[in-house]
Design a protein around this motif. Structure first.
Motif, mmCIF file in Angstrom:
data_model
loop_
_atom_site.group_PDB
_atom_site.id
_atom_site.type_symbol
_atom_site.label_atom_id
_atom_site.label_comp_id
_atom_site.label_asym_id
_atom_site.label_seq_id
_atom_site.Cartn_x
_atom_site.Cartn_y
_atom_site.Cartn_z
ATOM 1 N N VAL B 73 0.856 -1.185 0.000
ATOM 2 C CA VAL B 73 0.000 0.000 0.000
ATOM 3 C C VAL B 73 0.891 1.233 0.000
ATOM 4 C CG1 VAL B 73 -1.812 1.293 1.195
ATOM 5 C CG2 VAL B 73 -1.791 -1.214 1.318
ATOM 6 N N ARG B 74 0.627 2.136 -0.937
ATOM 7 C CA ARG B 74 1.342 3.411 -0.951
ATOM 8 C C ARG B 74 0.344 4.535 -0.753
ATOM 9 N NH1 ARG B 74 3.804 1.608 -5.866
ATOM 10 N NH2 ARG B 74 5.733 0.478 -5.400
ATOM 11 N N ILE B 75 0.740 5.522 0.028
ATOM 12 C CA ILE B 75 -0.066 6.735 0.183
ATOM 13 C C ILE B 75 0.777 7.879 -0.356
ATOM 14 C CG2 ILE B 75 -1.167 8.318 1.826
ATOM 15 C CD1 ILE B 75 -2.663 5.691 1.592
ATOM 16 N N THR B 76 0.267 8.576 -1.344
ATOM 17 C CA THR B 76 1.022 9.602 -2.090
ATOM 18 C C THR B 76 2.475 9.174 -2.314
ATOM 19 O OG1 THR B 76 1.511 10.837 -0.060
ATOM 20 C CG2 THR B 76 -0.410 11.535 -1.328
ATOM 21 N N GLY B 77 2.625 7.953 -2.791
ATOM 22 C CA GLY B 77 3.947 7.485 -3.185
ATOM 23 C C GLY B 77 4.746 6.826 -2.082
ATOM 24 N N GLU B 78 4.363 7.050 -0.826
ATOM 25 C CA GLU B 78 5.127 6.465 0.274
ATOM 26 C C GLU B 78 4.578 5.081 0.618
ATOM 27 O OE1 GLU B 78 4.823 8.558 3.959
ATOM 28 O OE2 GLU B 78 6.071 7.087 5.025
ATOM 29 N N GLU B 79 5.481 4.090 0.616
ATOM 30 C CA GLU B 79 5.024 2.738 0.900
ATOM 31 C C GLU B 79 4.807 2.566 2.400
ATOM 32 O OE1 GLU B 79 7.398 -0.443 -0.725
ATOM 33 O OE2 GLU B 79 6.488 -1.853 0.685
ATOM 34 N N ILE B 80 3.535 2.441 2.802
ATOM 35 C CA ILE B 80 3.248 2.387 4.246
ATOM 36 C C ILE B 80 3.292 0.961 4.784
ATOM 37 C CG2 ILE B 80 1.861 4.488 4.151
ATOM 38 C CD1 ILE B 80 -0.638 2.719 4.465
ATOM 39 N N THR B 81 3.326 -0.020 3.873
ATOM 40 C CA THR B 81 3.445 -1.408 4.323
ATOM 41 C C THR B 81 4.904 -1.791 4.541
ATOM 42 O OG1 THR B 81 3.054 -1.865 1.978
ATOM 43 C CG2 THR B 81 1.308 -2.470 3.492
ATOM 44 N N ALA B 82 5.830 -0.855 4.253
ATOM 45 C CA ALA B 82 7.252 -1.151 4.453
ATOM 46 C C ALA B 82 7.566 -1.202 5.943
ATOM 47 C CB ALA B 82 8.100 -0.078 3.779
ATOM 48 N N LYS B 83 8.635 -1.916 6.272
ATOM 49 C CA LYS B 83 9.070 -1.989 7.671
ATOM 50 C C LYS B 83 9.537 -0.620 8.147
ATOM 51 C CE LYS B 83 10.285 -6.529 9.233
ATOM 52 N NZ LYS B 83 10.044 -7.416 8.072
ATOM 53 N N GLY B 84 9.288 -0.335 9.435
ATOM 54 C CA GLY B 84 9.832 0.873 10.022
ATOM 55 C C GLY B 84 9.035 2.134 9.761
ATOM 56 N N VAL B 85 7.894 2.009 9.064
ATOM 57 C CA VAL B 85 7.054 3.184 8.836
ATOM 58 C C VAL B 85 6.255 3.477 10.107
ATOM 59 C CG1 VAL B 85 5.061 4.064 7.547
ATOM 60 C CG2 VAL B 85 6.845 2.767 6.371
ATOM 61 N N ASP B 86 6.229 4.741 10.530
ATOM 62 C CA ASP B 86 5.436 5.118 11.695
ATOM 63 C C ASP B 86 3.973 5.230 11.270
ATOM 64 O OD1 ASP B 86 4.100 6.206 13.808
ATOM 65 O OD2 ASP B 86 5.598 7.764 14.220
#
Ligand code: ATP
Ligand code: MG
Lengths: 223, 257
Positions: B73-86
């Motif tokens: 899942v990306r929100i405005t290009g940022e992958e939020i399912t990646a490890k370490g995302v707040d």
């Protein structure tokens, strides 16, 4: 009838021992309030910690609450007072009574708070988390305030029941009201001091009951 | 998944939501079987489908209220399912509105709106209140700021819930059946607020059975069934030039009554 009145309502005996009983009343009141504050605060803290669902920690919490809910408070106080010195820990009778009754109240309060926390609707968690609140912020600002409101009736009942155990402090030589009354009774060879103590207990606990009723209506909200 | 040309031309910005090949299982039950969803800026995407088809689960995967079993899942290009995302930081940018409102019953309307402004966005009390009044005005309920949820009608409660979501100035708002719990006469006021929101350029993903609203307001309609997207396109394409039999029979059922 006269014999009864003389035994329980002897004015002369009552007047003589009234100052002592009043001293005892302050001790009882102080102990009761101290137990309520620390017991409920500790119970709430434990429920808060339990919500984080850390396995080992939760095992210890549940062990603690089950133990302190199962043991009679009198046994806990006696073990604390007469047993702890053997392992080099010594507290006054007042401190032991305060600590032991606080732990008992904390155990029951934790269980009540926990039931409240788990009965808050899952949607409340989701709504709060969806706005970016962290787990502990959600717990603190959204879930626990609702849990506390739900738990007020069972909690006040339990608090009053446990706080009445301050009378048990008499077994560890605390000069609370019952101790004083029993001593006076022995000296006077008359049970009127006990009548005074009974009135004293009413004076302490009746306002507590009224207060709990007030809190119950104050914090109940329409659904 | 069709490649049909959908939505308005929105330039070359990143999609607001980009969910790629989402799978989600609860135990042995596979609820999402590879669903992809792309939502462009200012787009209103409508998701319809029978009960149990995975619409809510898909929506909840977009803000990670549900953790996808696999997929990105990306929100405005940022992958939020990646490890370490707040995730708490990410969720501020994604509003969500629920079927059962989920207002905090121990707080007034304005308290509901200011909570996250103060605790998450760390605004001071005055700024948060100003912001909350602004959001409540947008849903037409500023005069109810001091009311508690129990003192509001269902429609009003849902509008406060919308205010709570938009006060955070999210990049997208997810609606999960926002009107299904409402009495018929209260549905209109909530749809009106959603229409205003759409006019103001908010990006929205809406799960709902309000077909008329979909027809008027949606840029794109997605029909889900059995954990997959069966059909998607403009309202015209999905409702009038229906391609799939499953879609047709679903539409026949919901528009019947
Ligand atoms: N937390 C969960 N645990 C187990 N199963 C779940 C969970 N959440 C959803 N499901 C199951 O996943 C399937 C899809 O659920 P979902 O809520 O996404 O459907 P839906 O399309 O939103 O349906 P509805 O229109 O009834 O809201 C259902 O069979 C449901 O029982
Ligand atoms: Mg659903």
């Amino acid at each position: 009838m006269d014999a009864f009145l003389d035994q329980f309502f002897n004015a002369e005996v009552m007047l003589r021992y009234l100052p002592d009983i009043i001293d005892g009343l302050w001790v009882t009141l102080g102990l009761a309030l101290a137990v309520i504050v620390t017991g409920i605060a500790l119970g709430l803290l434990l429920a808060f910690i339990r919500a984080f669902q850390v396995r080992g920690v939760n095992f210890l919490i549940i062990l603690f609450i089950d133990l302190f809910r199962a043991l009679p408070p009198l046994v806990i106080i006696i073990v604390g007072y007469f047993g702890l010195p053997y392992i080099g820990i010594q507290f006054s009778g007042f401190a032991i009574s305060w600590i032991c009754l606080s732990l008992v109240l904390a155990a029951f309060a934790e269980e009540i708070f926990w039931a409240g926390i788990t009965s808050v609707h899952k949607g409340q968690w989701e709504a709060a988390r969806s706005t970016g609140l962290s787990f502990s912020e959600t717990l603190g600002y959204v879930v626990i305030p609702q849990a506390i409101r739900m738990t007020i009736p069972p909690l006040t009942n339990r608090t009053i029941a446990i706080t009445k155990n301050t009378a048990l402090a008499s077994v560890v030589a605390v000069q609370e009201m019952l101790t004083v009354a029993q001593t006076s009774l022995a000296y006077a060879a008359n049970t009127s001091p006990l009548t005074l103590a009974a009135i004293g207990y009413l004076l302490v606990f009746f306002p507590l009951v009224l207060l709990s009723r007030w809190i119950e209506t104050r914090f109940a909200w329409k659904r | 998944m069709s490649d049909t040309d959908t939505g308005r031309a929105t330039g070359r910005r990143d999609p607001v939501v980009e969910a790629l090949d989402i799978h989600k299982s609860f135990g042995d039950l596979e609820v999402l079987k590879g669903v992809s969803l792309t939502v462009d800026p200012q787009e209103l995407v409508f998701i319809i489908g029978p009960s149990g088809s995975g619409k809510s689960t898909m929506l909840r995967c977009c803000n990670l209220l549900e953790q996808p079993t696999s997929g990105i899942v990306r929100i405005t290009g940022e992958e939020i399912t990646a490890k370490g995302v707040d995730i708490n930081l990410v969720r501020q940018r994604i509003g969500m509105v629920f079927q059962s409102f989920n207002l905090y019953p121990h707080m007034s309307a304005i308290g509901n709106v200011t909570l996250a402004l103060r605790r998450v966005q760390k605004m001071d009390a005055a700024a948060a209140e100003a912001k909350a009044h602004e959001a409540l005005s947008k849903v037409g309920l500023d005069h109810k700021a001091q009311s508690y949820p129990s003192e509001l009608s269902g429609g009003q409660q849902q509008r406060v819930a919308i205010a709570r979501a938009i006060a955070m100035e999210p990049e997208v708002v997810l609606f999960d059946e926002p009107t299904s719990a409402l009495d018929p006469e209260l549905v209109g006021s909530v749809l009106e607020v959603m229409r205003d929101l759409r006019e103001s350029g908010m990006t929205m993903v809406v799960v709902s059975h309000e077909m008329r609203f979909a027809e008027q307001a949606a840029d794109r309609v997605i029909f889900m069934d059995g954990g997959v997207i069966v059909e998607e396109g403009t309202p015209q394409q999905v409702f009038r030039d229906t391609q799939h039999e499953r879609t047709r029979s679903f539409l026949a059922r919901v528009t019947d009554h």
